[in-house]
Design a protein around this motif. Sequence first.
Motif, PDB file in Angstrom:
ATOM      1  N   UNK A 133       0.828  -1.207   0.000  1.00 54.15           N
ATOM      2  CA  UNK A 133       0.000   0.000   0.000  1.00 54.15           C
ATOM      3  C   UNK A 133       0.862   1.255   0.000  1.00 54.15           C
ATOM      4  N   UNK A 134       1.968   1.223   0.737  1.00 56.55           N
ATOM      5  CA  UNK A 134       2.856   2.391   0.787  1.00 56.55           C
ATOM      6  C   UNK A 134       3.449   2.684  -0.587  1.00 56.55           C
ATOM      7  N   UNK A 135       3.891   1.657  -1.289  1.00 60.85           N
ATOM      8  CA  UNK A 135       4.421   1.834  -2.641  1.00 60.85           C
ATOM      9  C   UNK A 135       3.362   2.419  -3.567  1.00 60.85           C
ATOM     10  N   UNK A 136       2.160   1.855  -3.509  1.00 61.05           N
ATOM     11  CA  UNK A 136       1.091   2.273  -4.426  1.00 61.05           C
ATOM     12  C   UNK A 136       0.692   3.719  -4.199  1.00 61.05           C
ATOM     13  N   UNK A 137       0.656   4.151  -2.943  1.00 62.71           N
ATOM     14  CA  UNK A 137       0.312   5.554  -2.663  1.00 62.71           C
ATOM     15  C   UNK A 137       1.427   6.485  -3.124  1.00 62.71           C
ATOM     16  N   UNK A 138       2.680   6.058  -2.939  1.00 65.07           N
ATOM     17  CA  UNK A 138       3.810   6.858  -3.410  1.00 65.07           C
ATOM     18  C   UNK A 138       3.740   7.040  -4.922  1.00 65.07           C
ATOM     19  N   UNK A 139       3.357   5.979  -5.651  1.00 66.81           N
ATOM     20  CA  UNK A 139       3.273   6.028  -7.105  1.00 66.81           C
ATOM     21  C   UNK A 139       1.985   6.673  -7.604  1.00 66.81           C
ATOM     22  N   UNK A 140       1.029   6.873  -6.707  1.00 68.36           N
ATOM     23  CA  UNK A 140      -0.303   7.394  -7.047  1.00 68.36           C
ATOM     24  C   UNK A 140      -1.066   6.456  -7.975  1.00 68.36           C
ATOM     25  N   UNK A 141      -0.970   5.159  -7.687  1.00 69.83           N
ATOM     26  CA  UNK A 141      -1.744   4.177  -8.423  1.00 69.83           C
ATOM     27  C   UNK A 141      -3.211   4.225  -7.967  1.00 69.83           C
ATOM     28  N   UNK A 142      -4.122   3.851  -8.857  1.00 65.18           N
ATOM     29  CA  UNK A 142      -5.557   3.923  -8.548  1.00 65.18           C
ATOM     30  C   UNK A 142      -6.034   2.745  -7.710  1.00 65.18           C
ATOM     31  N   UNK A 143      -5.285   1.640  -7.715  1.00 60.00           N
ATOM     32  CA  UNK A 143      -5.752   0.446  -7.018  1.00 60.00           C
ATOM     33  C   UNK A 143      -5.105   0.298  -5.647  1.00 60.00           C
ATOM     34  N   UNK A 144      -5.659  -0.603  -4.862  1.00 61.06           N
ATOM     35  CA  UNK A 144      -5.139  -0.892  -3.530  1.00 61.06           C
ATOM     36  C   UNK A 144      -4.311  -2.173  -3.558  1.00 61.06           C
ATOM     37  N   UNK A 145      -3.585  -2.424  -2.467  1.00 60.30           N
ATOM     38  CA  UNK A 145      -2.803  -3.656  -2.365  1.00 60.30           C
ATOM     39  C   UNK A 145      -3.718  -4.875  -2.367  1.00 60.30           C
ATOM     40  N   UNK A 146      -4.865  -4.763  -1.728  1.00 59.98           N
ATOM     41  CA  UNK A 146      -5.821  -5.877  -1.702  1.00 59.98           C
ATOM     42  C   UNK A 146      -6.329  -6.185  -3.107  1.00 59.98           C
ATOM     43  N   UNK A 147      -6.629  -5.141  -3.888  1.00 53.39           N
ATOM     44  CA  UNK A 147      -7.090  -5.345  -5.265  1.00 53.39           C
ATOM     45  C   UNK A 147      -5.988  -5.966  -6.125  1.00 53.39           C
ATOM     46  N   UNK A 148      -4.729  -5.614  -5.840  1.00 51.65           N
ATOM     47  CA  UNK A 148      -3.611  -6.151  -6.611  1.00 51.65           C
ATOM     48  C   UNK A 148      -3.542  -7.672  -6.479  1.00 51.65           C
ATOM     49  N   UNK A 149      -3.734  -8.177  -5.268  1.00 54.24           N
ATOM     50  CA  UNK A 149      -3.708  -9.628  -5.084  1.00 54.24           C
ATOM     51  C   UNK A 149      -4.974 -10.291  -5.595  1.00 54.24           C
ATOM     52  N   UNK A 150      -6.120  -9.706  -5.271  1.00 53.88           N
ATOM     53  CA  UNK A 150      -7.400 -10.339  -5.609  1.00 53.88           C
ATOM     54  C   UNK A 150      -7.588 -10.496  -7.110  1.00 53.88           C
ATOM     55  N   UNK A 151      -7.103  -9.535  -7.895  1.00 54.58           N
ATOM     56  CA  UNK A 151      -7.363  -9.566  -9.335  1.00 54.58           C
ATOM     57  C   UNK A 151      -6.708 -10.763 -10.016  1.00 54.58           C
ATOM     58  N   UNK A 152      -5.607 -11.256  -9.470  1.00 53.46           N
ATOM     59  CA  UNK A 152      -4.921 -12.390 -10.079  1.00 53.46           C
ATOM     60  C   UNK A 152      -5.803 -13.638 -10.053  1.00 53.46           C
ATOM     61  N   UNK A 153      -6.474 -13.844  -8.944  1.00 53.88           N
ATOM     62  CA  UNK A 153      -7.321 -15.024  -8.793  1.00 53.88           C
ATOM     63  C   UNK A 153      -8.671 -14.825  -9.468  1.00 53.88           C
ATOM     64  N   UNK A 154      -9.141 -13.587  -9.495  1.00 52.69           N
ATOM     65  CA  UNK A 154     -10.402 -13.292 -10.166  1.00 52.69           C
ATOM     66  C   UNK A 154     -10.270 -13.517 -11.674  1.00 52.69           C
TER      67      UNK A 154
END
Length: 380
Positions: free
Chosen positions: A123-144
């Motif tokens: 989450x810290x990396x994603x906020x620093x990069x200003x990505x639109x998704x969350x860390x939880x979404x990053x993992x969940x999307x792989x299985x979805x």
Amino acid sequence: MAGLYIHIPFCKQACHYCDFHFSTSLRYRTEMVETLAREMRWRADYLPERKLQSVYLGGGTPSLLNAAELEVLFTTIGQEFELDTAAEITLEANPDDIQPAALEVWAKSPINRLSIGIQSFSEEDLRFMNRAHSAAEAEACLFLARAFDFHQLTVDLIYGSPTTSDDQWAKNLAIVAAADIPHLSCYALTVEPRTALAHQIAQGKALPVDEEQAARQFEQLLAWADAQSYEQYEISNFARQQQYAVHNTSYWQAKPYLGIGPSAHSFNGQTRQWNVANNARYLRAMATNSLAQARDEGLFEQELLTAVDRYNERIMTGLRTKWGVSPTELEAPYRAYFLQEVKQFVNTGMVVCVDNCFRLTPAGRLVADYIAGSLFYDLS
């Protein structure tokens, strides 16, 4: 066979590090899609043949397109080109867009591969990069994605961020391996001019990139890839069981491709073309009555490649891959030059010659750009 790249120049928000062409205004999205289809009809003959081994929808954020917009593009592709029966058809997607409704649309389309812009599971990396998704979404999307039968998956990861510790980088890689993702691309964070990140660093609001950290995490990546049976077939790209990216490999192997949309590049073996990197100017040029008129209105620029250009590009792209460079594929005046200049890197263990093909060793991959630059032919 050739490749087709379609640039979708829209994003929900601007990532702080990104210098690709995009707009956060979706106002002209429908008009843009219709114009992309028109450009395909006008420019299909740029390719030496119309049979495609790959189609790549990149951006920007192609996963923002709805079913009707995708239908416009794929209908036009079917009318203007012949898709190989084994064609790789990739959609770049952001994790927050990978939802059941969207996956259902994609599964019914010709899309058979997703390129997912994870970048990090922190989450810290994603906020620093200003990505639109969350860390939880990053993992969940792989299985979805797998639940909708998308098994050809590749993910992008970024290392070397001031917020990415060595431990976090190891966690990012471990998640990819545990999910059995067949392909991944890993890039060092770079500070491009005129990006939000460059401004933040200049203002002292963000730490600069630590090159030693990036180099250390790259070596960490190589050790992990070897342990997890990921083959480094290109400097930044890794695959299990030879599941290489067909489209990107065509770039590195100098195969022809047509680029459609604002900022897109094209190559047919003899020339390179690049479209204007401005949505309004692109739409205005394409509103004319012919490709000739559109070019007069600034749709694209073109460069006729010289023999030196072709040699230098082959060195630059070929050495980045596991396949390397064979002297037999170089034009005669430059073959002897290459064989003479490459000796210094063979003697120092940076390059190895196997079956008359020169490839970078693991040590050489760490300084790939330097080696390629040293082998360029300089007319001056």
